[in-house]
Design a protein around this motif. Structure first.
Motif, PDB file in Angstrom:
ATOM      1  N   UNK A 288       0.817  -1.217   0.000  1.00  0.00           N
ATOM      2  CA  UNK A 288       0.000   0.000   0.000  1.00  0.00           C
ATOM      3  C   UNK A 288       0.847   1.261   0.000  1.00  0.00           C
ATOM      4  N   UNK A 289       2.174   1.110   0.173  1.00  0.00           N
ATOM      5  CA  UNK A 289       3.067   2.257   0.270  1.00  0.00           C
ATOM      6  C   UNK A 289       2.726   3.158   1.456  1.00  0.00           C
ATOM      7  N   UNK A 290       2.026   2.605   2.476  1.00  0.00           N
ATOM      8  CA  UNK A 290       1.741   3.364   3.687  1.00  0.00           C
ATOM      9  C   UNK A 290       2.753   2.978   4.760  1.00  0.00           C
ATOM     10  N   UNK A 291       3.043   3.946   5.649  1.00  0.00           N
ATOM     11  CA  UNK A 291       3.946   3.651   6.761  1.00  0.00           C
ATOM     12  C   UNK A 291       3.284   2.649   7.705  1.00  0.00           C
TER      13      UNK A 291
ATOM     14  N   UNK B 210      -2.775   2.048  12.424  1.00  0.00           N
ATOM     15  CA  UNK B 210      -3.964   1.204  12.299  1.00  0.00           C
ATOM     16  C   UNK B 210      -4.763   1.657  11.086  1.00  0.00           C
ATOM     17  N   UNK B 211      -4.818   0.806  10.072  1.00  0.00           N
ATOM     18  CA  UNK B 211      -5.597   1.164   8.882  1.00  0.00           C
ATOM     19  C   UNK B 211      -6.691   0.118   8.677  1.00  0.00           C
ATOM     20  N   UNK B 212      -7.752   0.531   7.995  1.00  0.00           N
ATOM     21  CA  UNK B 212      -8.883  -0.367   7.746  1.00  0.00           C
ATOM     22  C   UNK B 212      -8.457  -1.588   6.930  1.00  0.00           C
ATOM     23  N   UNK B 213      -8.972  -2.746   7.334  1.00  0.00           N
ATOM     24  CA  UNK B 213      -8.698  -3.985   6.603  1.00  0.00           C
ATOM     25  C   UNK B 213      -9.349  -3.928   5.218  1.00  0.00           C
ATOM     26  N   UNK B 214      -8.752  -4.662   4.299  1.00  0.00           N
ATOM     27  CA  UNK B 214      -9.364  -4.824   2.982  1.00  0.00           C
ATOM     28  C   UNK B 214     -10.724  -5.499   3.143  1.00  0.00           C
ATOM     29  N   UNK B 215     -11.634  -5.218   2.238  1.00  0.00           N
ATOM     30  CA  UNK B 215     -12.960  -5.861   2.235  1.00  0.00           C
ATOM     31  C   UNK B 215     -13.818  -5.502   3.441  1.00  0.00           C
ATOM     32  N   UNK B 216     -13.449  -4.422   4.132  1.00  0.00           N
ATOM     33  CA  UNK B 216     -14.293  -3.984   5.249  1.00  0.00           C
ATOM     34  C   UNK B 216     -14.661  -2.515   5.081  1.00  0.00           C
ATOM     35  N   UNK B 217     -15.930  -2.243   4.968  1.00  0.00           N
ATOM     36  CA  UNK B 217     -16.427  -0.877   4.844  1.00  0.00           C
ATOM     37  C   UNK B 217     -17.672  -0.771   5.714  1.00  0.00           C
ATOM     38  N   UNK B 218     -17.712   0.255   6.576  1.00  0.00           N
ATOM     39  CA  UNK B 218     -18.895   0.436   7.425  1.00  0.00           C
ATOM     40  C   UNK B 218     -18.518   0.771   8.851  1.00  0.00           C
ATOM     41  N   UNK B 219     -19.471   0.616   9.766  1.00  0.00           N
ATOM     42  CA  UNK B 219     -19.261   0.943  11.182  1.00  0.00           C
ATOM     43  C   UNK B 219     -18.042   0.181  11.718  1.00  0.00           C
ATOM     44  N   UNK B 220     -17.127   0.926  12.310  1.00  0.00           N
ATOM     45  CA  UNK B 220     -15.838   0.321  12.681  1.00  0.00           C
ATOM     46  C   UNK B 220     -15.898  -0.496  13.981  1.00  0.00           C
ATOM     47  N   UNK B 221     -15.134  -1.566  14.013  1.00  0.00           N
ATOM     48  CA  UNK B 221     -14.882  -2.346  15.232  1.00  0.00           C
ATOM     49  C   UNK B 221     -13.376  -2.596  15.315  1.00  0.00           C
ATOM     50  N   UNK B 222     -12.808  -2.390  16.505  1.00  0.00           N
ATOM     51  CA  UNK B 222     -11.375  -2.615  16.707  1.00  0.00           C
ATOM     52  C   UNK B 222     -11.191  -3.994  17.317  1.00  0.00           C
ATOM     53  N   UNK B 223     -11.197  -5.005  16.463  1.00  0.00           N
ATOM     54  CA  UNK B 223     -11.095  -6.382  16.922  1.00  0.00           C
ATOM     55  C   UNK B 223      -9.706  -6.639  17.531  1.00  0.00           C
TER      56      UNK B 223
ATOM     57  N   UNK C  77     -16.049   7.074  12.538  1.00  0.00           N
ATOM     58  CA  UNK C  77     -17.050   6.034  12.829  1.00  0.00           C
ATOM     59  C   UNK C  77     -17.064   4.953  11.751  1.00  0.00           C
ATOM     60  N   UNK C  78     -16.642   5.307  10.540  1.00  0.00           N
ATOM     61  CA  UNK C  78     -16.710   4.386   9.403  1.00  0.00           C
ATOM     62  C   UNK C  78     -15.312   3.977   8.964  1.00  0.00           C
ATOM     63  N   UNK C  79     -15.113   2.679   8.786  1.00  0.00           N
ATOM     64  CA  UNK C  79     -13.839   2.212   8.235  1.00  0.00           C
ATOM     65  C   UNK C  79     -13.985   1.941   6.740  1.00  0.00           C
ATOM     66  N   UNK C  80     -12.860   2.041   6.038  1.00  0.00           N
ATOM     67  CA  UNK C  80     -12.759   1.700   4.615  1.00  0.00           C
ATOM     68  C   UNK C  80     -11.391   1.045   4.442  1.00  0.00           C
ATOM     69  N   UNK C  81     -11.198   0.274   3.379  1.00  0.00           N
ATOM     70  CA  UNK C  81      -9.879  -0.353   3.191  1.00  0.00           C
ATOM     71  C   UNK C  81      -8.756   0.685   3.193  1.00  0.00           C
ATOM     72  N   UNK C  82      -7.768   0.463   4.020  1.00  0.00           N
ATOM     73  CA  UNK C  82      -6.547   1.275   4.125  1.00  0.00           C
ATOM     74  C   UNK C  82      -6.762   2.675   4.717  1.00  0.00           C
TER      75      UNK C  82
END
Lengths: 386, 386
Positions: free
Chosen positions: A216-219, A316-329, A348-353
């Motif tokens: 992803x070229x993210x730190x 902490x970045x959003x997992x792939x294939x997850x979009x919507x109300x966030x949960x920190x598993x 409140x909302x996560x999106x991939x990366x």
């Protein structure tokens, strides 16, 4: 003398994302009155400031209206209307970093030309007014593969940067002003936060090491201190000080650098604000970067920049294939590891990366901290509820 | 499993003073939604919570109304309506610390009887239902001068406590339930913050040393660690753990103790919440006391309690003869001293001896920190504007 604390003094902050939110911990700590503007009515900084307005940061009129209400104006994101900053300065509002500083940084082509003009070591580059102009040079054999393409404007979080290996890769690029850079063969990427106050006093933080996610070229991790020789670290801090002096910025300057295979240090890019590579400082440093930014722009004495202890930051970045109300598993599991402090940005909302937070791991032993960081990374997952 | 972070979960906090304000830095850091109630519409916690209401904390109906909206209820001050807490618990709201714990602590006479019943060492005492009853005992020669008088209810910040040297001193005392204590000949006053989570796990912070202002009976400096023998410190931490287990509290318990001339340790009093004697932890500890309180009441794993570095805290109280809009004279000078971080509580008006903030001095050498603390104390003055 201006009284900033528990007074009528007003600090304006353009942008209300996570950097602004974290800066507000320190404006609250010092009881400095704050006005914040962000386009998002649910921005992370919405609460904890004294006054919040929605507004487009690139809109001249909105920035002018907002800025006229405050005594000192700063920003937590570079994408703001610079003409408005200039006119606010002319009308007597103190703008830090200044419009002039931002003008040298906002456009990456201009930023690179500035390094060249100031003998600041940086990767060789060519600027292009458009993607078409670049494609023309490529077709004429004037550019050799592979090279790095950067959008001159709007890039962040690994966006607006691509390694181009063939003509085919060019097809995926957006139109617009851009630059090409030679691909630097580096050992490691390092960064330094420099603080410079209105009076021109400068302090540099220790050199940190950035480990990137190759996909992803993210730190992914930031280590403080970097695992480099002290002589290299000193060279990097001297270069950072030179860069800071050349920009004559007020506030923080985050300087990202490459340490090459030949142990040369060259500047990659800078950001004139608190920065992801400085988050370790919240728990790791005598003075955290947000308080330091406030000290700098209010012309207060700069705080001690050394570390209380070593640290590693995990983004902490959003997992792939997850979009919507966030949960920190898994967050409860990582909180049971020694010296682990999560920072949740409040989106409140996560999106991939999407950048959703970071975790600081504080430990006297940097190797141990790095191990725990990997454990943290593999344990906590930013997913959506459903 | 409850998701606390960036979710619909609601934490209620009774009281919106400086302790609540500082707790909100950590609810923001973890993005926990907060509801706060305080009688003062301009309470320091007014901003940075998600929802603020005004209300009398001793008013049964207001506490019930407020508490019914939240999932977990805590408090930052002991003077709240305990009957309402009991009824909220019965209705399914989780109240931490519990009404039962607060019942053992709120009234100092009850607190002292609890120590006695649980074989917790404390200064000898006698309780009185009224000042008249005490005066009667004095006149009958049953109480020897000097002794310590304490109001059973409502005392804080050095109020509600007096050393009584003669019958004349009794005249200045307010009416009401009270107790007398033998005057302890102590070497030093020490304190320990203990955290206990819902599952019953316990962690103790290092022993701190409190230096009091002899005139106002307010804490002037808190040193972490205390300058005492390791064996004494261990004895104190063991006693703190015992006290914590006896109270079966959830959340923090700040335990103030005397170290006597004979190296005995006896408990003076406790507070079931973040405490002035734990402010050093904000910059000094791996986990600050406010985050630790949140971890405890949400049954999260407790964080590491050791120190990143040594520290001294200096309380900032209003100067005598100054009432009105506050000015922190000399604050810029102290910010130029190494490792000095001011915390301003956000009260717009100063009054003589009002707690207005504190300053943490972080230093690897405790003696050096103590020197800087004295320099800080003599430099910064909390005065009024006019």
């Amino acid at each position: 003398m201006t009284h900033y604390f528990s007074s009528d003094f007003k600090l304006g902050i353009l942008g209300g994302g996570q950097l602004g939110k974290m800066m507000l911990y320190d404006t609250r700590k010092l009881d400095i009155q704050t006005y914040v503007m962000d386009p998002n009515p649910e921005a992370p900084s919405k609460i904890a400031c004294n006054h919040f307005e929605t507004g487009d940061l690139m809109d001249y009129d909105r920035v002018m209206e907002f800025g006229k209400q405050v005594d000192v104006l700063t920003f937590e994101i570079e994408f703001v209307n610079v003409k408005a900053l200039e006119d606010l300065e002319a009308s007597g509002v103190k703008v830090y970093p200044s419009a002039a500083t931002l003008n040298k940084i906002q456009n990456k082509s201009v930023q690179k030309e500035f390094y060249k003009a100031n003998q600041i070591p940086t990767a060789d580059f060519t600027t292009y007014p458009s993607l078409e102009a670049l494609k023309k040079d490529v077709s004429e054999g004037k550019v050799k593969f592979p090279f790095v393409w950067k959008s001159s404007t709007g890039g962040y979080d690994g966006k607006g940067v691509s390694v181009i290996k063939s003509e085919k890769n060019l097809e995926a690029l957006p139109n617009g002003e851009c630059l090409t850079e030679e691909l630097v063969d580096f050992k490691t990427e390092i960064a330094i936060i420099v603080a410079r106050n209105v009076s021109g006093n400068i302090k540099t933080y220790p050199v940190v090491e950035m480990e990137f996610n190759p996909d992803t070229n993210q730190v992914e991790y930031v280590l403080c201190p970097a695992r480099i020789e002290p002589s290299i670290a000193e060279k990097a801090r001297n270069l950072a000080q030179l860069v800071s002096n050349r920009f004559e910025h007020v506030g923080l300057l985050a300087i990202e650098m490459f340490l090459t295979q030949d142990d040369d240090i060259i500047v990659n890019e800078v950001a004139p604000r608190p920065h992801n590579s400085g988050h370790f400082s919240i728990e790791g440093s005598y003075t955290n970067q947000f308080e330091q930014h406030l000290r700098a722009i209010l012309d207060l004495p700069l705080g001690e920049t050394s570390s209380k202890t070593n640290s590693v930051m995990v983004n902490l970045v959003g997992e792939e294939n997850h979009t919507g109300d966030v949960v920190y598993q898994g967050i409860q599991t990582i909180m049971d590891m020694p010296g682990v402090i999560p920072h949740i940005y409040g989106k409140k909302q996560t999106r991939p990366f999407r950048k959703m937070g970071h975790v600081n791991i504080i430990h006297s032993d940097i190797k141990e901290a790095r191990k725990i960081a990997e454990h943290v990374k593999s344990t906590i997952k930013v997913i959506s509820k459903h």
